[in-house]
Design an enzyme around this catalytic site. Structure first.
Site, PDB file in Angstrom:
ATOM      1  N   CYS A  70      16.449 -48.172  17.618  1.00  0.00           N
ATOM      2  CA  CYS A  70      17.710 -48.899  17.807  1.00  0.00           C
ATOM      3  C   CYS A  70      17.907 -49.388  19.237  1.00  0.00           C
ATOM      4  CB  CYS A  70      18.889 -48.008  17.385  1.00  0.00           C
ATOM      5  SG  CYS A  70      19.171 -46.592  18.476  1.00  0.00           S
TER       6      CYS A  70
ATOM      7  N   GLY B 102       9.918 -42.353  16.389  1.00  0.00           N
ATOM      8  CA  GLY B 102       9.660 -43.367  17.385  1.00  0.00           C
ATOM      9  C   GLY B 102       8.363 -43.144  18.138  1.00  0.00           C
TER      10      GLY B 102
ATOM     11  N   ARG C 184      -8.432 -40.033  12.470  1.00  0.00           N
ATOM     12  CA  ARG C 184      -9.308 -40.488  13.554  1.00  0.00           C
ATOM     13  C   ARG C 184      -8.559 -40.977  14.779  1.00  0.00           C
ATOM     14  NH1 ARG C 184     -11.624 -41.739   8.862  1.00  0.00           N
ATOM     15  NH2 ARG C 184     -10.619 -43.784   8.714  1.00  0.00           N
TER      16      ARG C 184
ATOM     17  N   GLY D  43      18.219 -32.737   9.294  1.00  0.00           N
ATOM     18  CA  GLY D  43      17.878 -32.975   7.910  1.00  0.00           C
ATOM     19  C   GLY D  43      17.639 -34.429   7.583  1.00  0.00           C
TER      20      GLY D  43
ATOM     21  N   HIS E 233      16.189 -36.784  10.350  1.00  0.00           N
ATOM     22  CA  HIS E 233      15.157 -37.350  11.226  1.00  0.00           C
ATOM     23  C   HIS E 233      13.742 -36.924  10.847  1.00  0.00           C
ATOM     24  CE1 HIS E 233      18.344 -38.783  13.863  1.00  0.00           C
ATOM     25  NE2 HIS E 233      17.426 -39.464  14.515  1.00  0.00           N
TER      26      HIS E 233
ATOM     27  N   ASP F 161      20.575 -35.603  20.139  1.00  0.00           N
ATOM     28  CA  ASP F 161      20.562 -37.073  20.153  1.00  0.00           C
ATOM     29  C   ASP F 161      21.908 -37.588  19.651  1.00  0.00           C
ATOM     30  OD1 ASP F 161      19.486 -39.577  20.651  1.00  0.00           O
ATOM     31  OD2 ASP F 161      18.391 -39.694  18.763  1.00  0.00           O
TER      32      ASP F 161
ATOM     33  N   ALA G 250      20.037 -44.421  14.181  1.00  0.00           N
ATOM     34  CA  ALA G 250      20.673 -44.706  15.470  1.00  0.00           C
ATOM     35  C   ALA G 250      21.322 -43.436  15.995  1.00  0.00           C
ATOM     36  CB  ALA G 250      21.704 -45.820  15.328  1.00  0.00           C
TER      37      ALA G 250
END
Length: 379
Positions: A141, A219, A226, A248, A250, A273, A307
C-alpha cells in the site's frame, strides 16, 4: 523514600521466563528497585491478586492508533494519542512509524518524535521510517509516487541524533551495501522489507549490517526451491530479527509456526503494523489519495492490498500463546525482551528485573489488559 515510590504485590508475575507467585515489586523514580518476598515498609501497596504481571510490550511498527495516522498528523499531539490508545493493550514503548511519503512529511514526523523524546512523553522511544527506499513490485500500500533512491536529504534525516531509536526499512535492491554500512555506522537500525530481491542481494545486505526483516512473509520475495528469496534468508540467517504480524490475516498460522520453529523466540518479535482504527470503532479512513476499509481484522485499500492492521499487542500475544501453541512466557518474550534486544535496550526494558524501567502490564485471567504502567506511572 521517594514520594513516587510504590509497591506492587503480584499474585503471579513473569520473572526470568517463569511464572512465579507472591512477589513484591518496589517501583521508585520510574525504575524497578527491588523484587522480594516481603513488602518494603512505609510504601503504598497496590495488590494485584488475580491475573499475571508481565513486562510491558515493545512495538517497533506502529503507524497509528486512537483515530490518528502518523503520516497524516506528524505532531506531538498525535503521538500522545497513539500512545494512549496502544497503552490500553499493554504497549509501554513504541516506534511511531512513518511510511513512504514526501521528505517534508518525514521531517515533520522526525520533529514530532524529537519533541516527544525531549519532553519525555511516556512510551515514545524513537521512530521507524518504513520506506521510501522500497521495491515497486512489493510496495503493497506504499504510494508509488514517493518511492525513491536514498539521497543526501534522507541521509541527513536518518543521521539525526535526537530521535532515540532510529529504524529504517529498505529494499536491498534499492540501496547499496555500502549505504547500509554507512547508515549502521551512524547508529541506524536497518531492516529489510518490501523487496523482491534475490537471496544473494539479501545476504549482501545482512553482511553489510542490516539486522532485521520487516513483517516477515509480507511484501517480500518468497522461499522457493532454487531461489530462497528474502523469506528464505530471513528464516535461515541466525543473526537477523524478524517482525511478524499475528492478526490471522497477514499469514497462515502454519507459516507463523514455521517462523517460530526456524527463528526461535529470541529472534522472532511481535509487531502490530497498527493503523488509526486501533482503540476506536473506526471502519474506514482516508489514506493518501484513497480510502482504507476495515472488515473484521482486515484492512484493505481500493486495490485490495493489505493496508496495515487493526492488531494490538495484547491480541498478538494471545495469538502466539494459543494459536501457535507457544505458551504465555514465550509469547511475552516475543513482545518484550526480543524487541528490546533488537533495538539495543536489553539493559533498560523487556523484562521484570531490578534496575529495569518500571514498564509493566497486568493481564486478567482472560488475557485482557487490566492495567499498564510506563516508568512506574499508571496509564
Amino acid at each position: 523514600m521517594s514520594a513516587e515510590a510504590l509497591c506492587l504485590y503480584a499474585a503471579t508475575v513473569l520473572l526470568h521466563g517463569e511464572l512465579q507467585q507472591h512477589k513484591y515489586l518496589l517501583l521508585q523514580d520510574g525504575i524497578i528497585r527491588k523484587i522480594s518476598d516481603q513488602p518494603p515498609p512505609g510504601v503504598p501497596l497496590q495488590r494485584l491478586t488475580s491475573g499475571v504481571l508481565l513486562p510491558g510490550f515493545i512495538d517497533t511498527q506502529v503507524n497509528g492508533g486512537g483515530g490518528v495516522l502518523f503520516n497524516q498528523q506528524p505532531t506531538l499531539a498525535a503521538l500522545q494519542q497513539m500512545m494512549q490508545a496502544h497503552a490500553r493493550f499493554g504497549t509501554t514503548a513504541m516506534l511511531p512509524t512513518v511510511i513512504t511519503d514526501d521528505i517534508e512529511v518525514m521531517r515533520r514526523a522526525a520533529g514530532a518524535v524529537a519533541q516527544a523524546i525531549q519532553q519525555a512523553v511516556p512510551g515514545i522511544i524513537g521512530i521507524h521510517f518504513e520506506g521510501p527506499h522500497l521495491s515497486t513490485p512489493k510496495r503493497g500500500c506504499h504510494p508509488p509516487q514517493y518511492l525513491r533512491a536514498l539521497t543526501d536529504a534522507e541521509l541527513a534525516l536518518y543521521q539525526r541524533t535526537d530521535l532515540g531509536v532510529r529504524l529504517l526499512t529498505v529494499a536491498p535492491e534499492c540501496i547499496s551495501p555500502s549505504q547500509i554500512t554507512q547508515l549502521v555506522q551512524s547508529g541506524v537500525l536497518v531492516s529489510l522489507g518490501h523487496s523482491n530481491a534475490t537471496a544473494d542481494i539479501v545476504m549482501a545486505a545482512l553482511d553489510a549490517g542490516a539486522s532485521g526483516f520487516t513483517h516477515l512473509y509480507n511484501g517480500m520475495s518468497a522461499l522457493t526451491s532454487r531461489e530462497p528469496g528474502m523469506v528464505g534468508c530471513a528464516l535461515a540467517d541466525s543473526r537477523a530479527y524478524c517482525g511478524i504480524i499475528l492478526d490471522g490475516e497477514h499469514l497462515h498460522p502454519l507459516a507463523a509456526r514455521i517462523a517460530l520453529n526456524a527463528k526461535g523466540a529470541t529472534r522472532l518479535m511481535l509487531v502490530t503494523d497498527a493503523m488509526s482504527p486501533v482503540g476506536t470503532d473506526e471502519h474506514e479512513f482516508a489514506f493518501f489519495d484513497g480510502v482504507v476499509r476495515r472488515s473484521g481484522m482486515k484492512l484493505t485499500n481500493a486495490q485490495g492490498s493489505l493496508a496495515g492492521s487493526v492488531l494490538d499487542m495484547a491480541s498478538a500475544v494471545h495469538y502466539a500463546a494459543s494459536e501457535l501453541g507457544a505458551g504465555l512466557a514465550v509469547a511475552v518474550q516475543m513482545a518484550s525482551s526480543t524487541p528490546a534486544a533488537f533495538i539495543g535496550h536489553s539493559a533498560l526494558r523487556g523484562a521484570i528485573a531490578e534496575g529495569f524501567n518500571a514498564d509493566l502490564v497486568w493481564l486478567n485471567d482472560d488475557g485482557t489488559v487490566q492495567a499498564c504502567w510506563i516508568a512506574g506511572h499508571l496509564q
